[in-house]
Design an enzyme around this catalytic site. Structure first.
Site, PDB file in Angstrom:
ATOM      1  N   GLY A 213       0.855  -1.201   0.000  1.00  0.00           N
ATOM      2  CA  GLY A 213       0.000   0.000   0.000  1.00  0.00           C
ATOM      3  C   GLY A 213       0.881   1.238   0.000  1.00  0.00           C
ATOM      4  O   GLY A 213       0.563   2.239   0.649  1.00  0.00           O
TER       5      GLY A 213
ATOM      6  N   SER B  70       1.610   3.497  -2.169  1.00  0.00           N
ATOM      7  CA  SER B  70       1.254   4.802  -2.722  1.00  0.00           C
ATOM      8  C   SER B  70       0.065   5.411  -1.971  1.00  0.00           C
ATOM      9  O   SER B  70      -0.462   6.449  -2.360  1.00  0.00           O
ATOM     10  CB  SER B  70       0.976   4.700  -4.227  1.00  0.00           C
TER      11      SER B  70
ATOM     12  N   LYS C 118       2.474   8.068   2.830  1.00  0.00           N
ATOM     13  CA  LYS C 118       2.963   9.426   2.567  1.00  0.00           C
ATOM     14  C   LYS C 118       2.916  10.310   3.822  1.00  0.00           C
ATOM     15  O   LYS C 118       3.844  11.055   4.101  1.00  0.00           O
ATOM     16  CB  LYS C 118       2.108  10.088   1.482  1.00  0.00           C
TER      17      LYS C 118
ATOM     18  N   ARG D 173      -0.076  -1.627  -6.671  1.00  0.00           N
ATOM     19  CA  ARG D 173      -0.507  -1.919  -8.043  1.00  0.00           C
ATOM     20  C   ARG D 173      -0.057  -0.833  -9.010  1.00  0.00           C
ATOM     21  O   ARG D 173       0.134  -1.084 -10.192  1.00  0.00           O
ATOM     22  CB  ARG D 173      -2.028  -1.976  -8.107  1.00  0.00           C
TER      23      ARG D 173
ATOM     24  N   LYS E  47      -4.900  -0.848  11.556  1.00  0.00           N
ATOM     25  CA  LYS E  47      -6.326  -0.922  11.826  1.00  0.00           C
ATOM     26  C   LYS E  47      -7.106  -0.574  10.553  1.00  0.00           C
ATOM     27  O   LYS E  47      -6.540   0.125   9.708  1.00  0.00           O
ATOM     28  CB  LYS E  47      -6.708  -0.007  12.993  1.00  0.00           C
TER      29      LYS E  47
ATOM     30  N   LYS F  50       1.251   7.621  21.246  1.00  0.00           N
ATOM     31  CA  LYS F  50       1.275   9.042  21.642  1.00  0.00           C
ATOM     32  C   LYS F  50       1.988   9.160  22.991  1.00  0.00           C
ATOM     33  O   LYS F  50       1.699   8.398  23.913  1.00  0.00           O
ATOM     34  CB  LYS F  50      -0.152   9.594  21.753  1.00  0.00           C
TER      35      LYS F  50
ATOM     36  N   ASP G 140     -14.576   2.651  14.515  1.00  0.00           N
ATOM     37  CA  ASP G 140     -13.421   3.468  14.146  1.00  0.00           C
ATOM     38  C   ASP G 140     -12.608   3.900  15.365  1.00  0.00           C
ATOM     39  O   ASP G 140     -11.384   3.960  15.307  1.00  0.00           O
ATOM     40  CB  ASP G 140     -13.934   4.711  13.382  1.00  0.00           C
TER      41      ASP G 140
ATOM     42  N   HIS H  19      -8.816   2.706  19.942  1.00  0.00           N
ATOM     43  CA  HIS H  19      -8.211   3.803  20.698  1.00  0.00           C
ATOM     44  C   HIS H  19      -8.838   4.003  22.093  1.00  0.00           C
ATOM     45  O   HIS H  19      -8.132   4.081  23.091  1.00  0.00           O
ATOM     46  CB  HIS H  19      -8.331   5.127  19.939  1.00  0.00           C
TER      47      HIS H  19
ATOM     48  N   LYS I 193     -17.291  12.989  15.705  1.00  0.00           N
ATOM     49  CA  LYS I 193     -16.765  13.932  14.715  1.00  0.00           C
ATOM     50  C   LYS I 193     -17.671  15.155  14.673  1.00  0.00           C
ATOM     51  O   LYS I 193     -18.826  15.099  15.079  1.00  0.00           O
ATOM     52  CB  LYS I 193     -16.715  13.263  13.347  1.00  0.00           C
TER      53      LYS I 193
HETATM   54  C1  BG6 Z   1      -8.074   7.155  13.257  1.00  0.00           C
HETATM   55  C2  BG6 Z   1      -9.516   7.194  12.819  1.00  0.00           C
HETATM   56  O1  BG6 Z   1      -7.733   5.887  13.716  1.00  0.00           O
HETATM   57  O2  BG6 Z   1      -7.882   8.108  14.292  1.00  0.00           O
HETATM   58  C3  BG6 Z   1      -9.917   8.588  12.380  1.00  0.00           C
HETATM   59  O3  BG6 Z   1      -9.703   6.287  11.746  1.00  0.00           O
HETATM   60  C4  BG6 Z   1      -9.596   9.600  13.445  1.00  0.00           C
HETATM   61  O4  BG6 Z   1     -11.295   8.643  12.047  1.00  0.00           O
HETATM   62  C5  BG6 Z   1      -8.164   9.449  13.903  1.00  0.00           C
HETATM   63  O5  BG6 Z   1      -9.809  10.892  12.896  1.00  0.00           O
HETATM   64  C6  BG6 Z   1      -7.881  10.329  15.108  1.00  0.00           C
HETATM   65  O6  BG6 Z   1      -6.517  10.299  15.377  1.00  0.00           O
HETATM   66  P1  BG6 Z   1      -5.791  11.535  16.051  1.00  0.00           P
HETATM   67  O7  BG6 Z   1      -4.392  11.047  16.286  1.00  0.00           O
HETATM   68  O8  BG6 Z   1      -5.886  12.666  15.080  1.00  0.00           O
HETATM   69  O9  BG6 Z   1      -6.544  11.804  17.315  1.00  0.00           O
END
Ligand code: BG6
Length: 515
Positions: A30, A32, A37, A64, A173, A207, A260, A265, A365
């Site tokens: 993966g 590219s 990046k 690919r 993940k 972190k 997510d 997390h 979000k």
């Molecule tokens: C990612 C999620 O794992 O963590 C995203 O897929 C989320 O949706 C991001 O925005 C948040 O990470 P951080 O380090 O910016 O708090």
């Protein structure tokens, strides 16, 4: 609230052991993609600049997209131009960095690709004198993971070659989309790799502020004795974002906030706050304690899920003074989407330390602001000495771990307000990373990548942890799936989240900290 800023007075020069990796080659599947990046290439660059990489290493980008080494080096150059931390880099450093990058295009699901890859790796091991240690980094869409893992095994790339010390795999993940798929993926991985070769990444664990939770708890004598149900009223864990889903509708529509953010997390943060002191600071002992926390979470009875879990989806609103779209109008989102962009849970831990203490956990979000923090709220004073003040006027002490932004730790307590009258104020003692450790804050991916290279699994999810976390999330997801559309509250973008979420602490006469 008045603030007594007590920044940690010039930290004594730490005696830190700097880990050093053996020579290695990394294959990034993966290559590219966005993650490579934005995170992986800059992380390697910063590690090299910090002198934490050995003299001999290389990277093979796999994808690919048709490209040769030079084409990939252009991608690497662009990535660094956008995402490196240092403003200027001497040309010789660029050159030294770029010539380590190679590329092999092809279909990662086909055996043919792996015979080419094996030959290329043998050649590059010699050219870069790495001795054959190899890290396979899976940064592709997750549906490609089983095929890649299978083919790595078929090609014998799962075993260290003669003379090498190790062969390891890093899995990004999401690790599965529910318990059954996570179990199936774990099974596939276990057929090919031993658990000590597997690194399931959760960037929150990388972190600095998250790692510091354990140091705070176990490197200070004064906090651990009060870290229990006798002194703590409840704990809140918040990871709020002000951004929407940006360009990720394809992924997010099939994920939602619970998959997510919570399965990984938030539950990892939860484990670090709640775990028992490990017997030592070794990877597996610490991981075992995190697993024990998940095993002690009280299952939510299926008929009571609504009392313990709330979801929501953002509608139109204002963020940072700008009007923003609702989720259903985001590019790539179905106009009748039922995906949750906010979730909140109330959890209990059934063990001696935490019995009766509530944990309120939320993430969403397009909320009022970006903040990730853990708040430990202590109990109210048992008896009020200062008549005629009444005890409700005295706010309980809180300890806040600010994970981001403005990283730090803050303790609030009561203080006498100056003057002849009997009155008091809440004041804070604040520790700020920025002020105390000027500039020393590596990115999560730097730390995690280095740990993969030196073979330290402490900050990675173990097989059983992943499955236990899905077992907690799964019943909630299933319950929400069965609910009618009307059961999904819409909250205004830029707000505190859905009003319904206030009921979680509200039922217990508690409230969320304002964002
Ligand atoms: C990612 C999620 O794992 O963590 C995203 O897929 C989320 O949706 C991001 O925005 C948040 O990470 P951080 O380090 O910016 O708090």
């Amino acid at each position: 609230m008045p603030k007594a800023t007590i920044s940690c007075i010039s930290p004594q020069k730490a005696t830190c052991e700097e880990p050093q990796a053996n020579p290695f080659g990394i294959v990034i599947f993966g290559a590219s993609g966005d993650l490579t990046k934005r995170k992986l290439i800059p992380a390697l660059f910063h590690l090299m600049q910090a002198g934490l990489l050995p003299d001999h290493w290389y990277v093979v980008g796999s994808g690919r997209t048709h490209m040769d080494d030079e084409g990939f080096r252009k991608v690497v150059r662009e990535s660094l131009q956008s995402f490196r931390k240092t403003a200027s880099t001497p040309a010789s450093v660029w050159e030294k960095f770029l010539r380590r990058f190679h590329y092999l295009s092809g279909d990662s699901q086909k055996a043919k690709y792996y015979s080419l890859l094996s030959k290329r790796l043998i050649q590059l091991d010699k050219e870069h004198r790495t001795g054959g240690n190899r890290l396979f980094y899976l940064a592709t869409p997750p549906d490609l993971y089983p095929g890649i893992i299978h083919q790595l095994g078929e090609a014998g790339l799962n075993r260290p070659i003669k003379g090498a010390h190790w062969s390891r795999v890093v899995i990004e993940k999401p690790f599965g989309k529910d318990l059954a798929s996570a179990q199936a993926l774990n099974k596939k991985v276990a057929q090919v790799f031993k658990e000590n070769q597997v690194y399931r990444i959760d960037h929150y664990l990388g972190k600095e502020t998250v790692q510091n939770i354990l140091f705070f708890r176990f490197a200070n004598a004064i906090f651990e004795p009060i870290w229990n149900r006798q002194y703590i009223d409840h704990i809140q864990i918040t990871v709020a974002e002000d951004i929407g889903i940006e360009h990720r509708a394809g992924y997010y529509e099939n994920s939602g906030a619970l998959r997510d953010m919570f399965q990984n997390h938030l539950l990892q943060l939860f484990c670090l706050v709640a775990m028992e002191p490990p017997a030592n600071f070794e990877a597996d002992t610490v991981r075992e304690e995190r697993v024990k926390v998940l095993k002690s979470i009280r299952p939510i009875p299926s008929e009571k899920i609504d009392q313990f879990a709330v979801r929501g989806q953002y509608g139109v609103g204002i963020v940072d003074g700008q009007p923003v779209n609702g989720y259903r109008s985001e590019h790539g989102v179905k106009p009748d989407s039922r995906t949750e962009t906010y979730a909140a849970l109330k959890l209990h831990i059934d063990n001696w330390r935490w019995k009766g203490v509530r944990f309120y956990v939320r993430s969403g979000k397009r909320l009022a602001k970006r903040v990730a923090e853990i708040t430990v709220e202590f109990k109210w004073v048992p008896h009020l000495l200062f008549a005629p003040l009444i005890s409700e006027n005295i706010q309980p002490n809180t300890l806040v771990f600010r994970i981001q932004p403005d990283e730090g730790i803050c303790l609030t307590f009561q203080s006498k307000h100056p003057g002849p009258k009997l009155c008091m104020d809440s004041v804070t003692m604040d520790f700020s990373y920025r002020d105390s450790f000027k500039g020393i804050s590596p990115e999560a991916y730097e730390r995690l990548l280095l740990d993969c290279l030196i073979g330290d699994q402490m900050l990675f999810a173990r097989r059983d942890w992943v499955e236990l976390s899905w077992a907690i999330i799964d019943p909630i997801l299933q319950h929400w799936q069965k609910m009618p559309d009307s059961g999904l509250p819409i909250y205004e973008a830029g707000s505190q989240g859905p009003d319904e979420a206030d009921d979680l602490p509200g039922q217990d006469n508690r409230q969320w900290r304002a964002l």
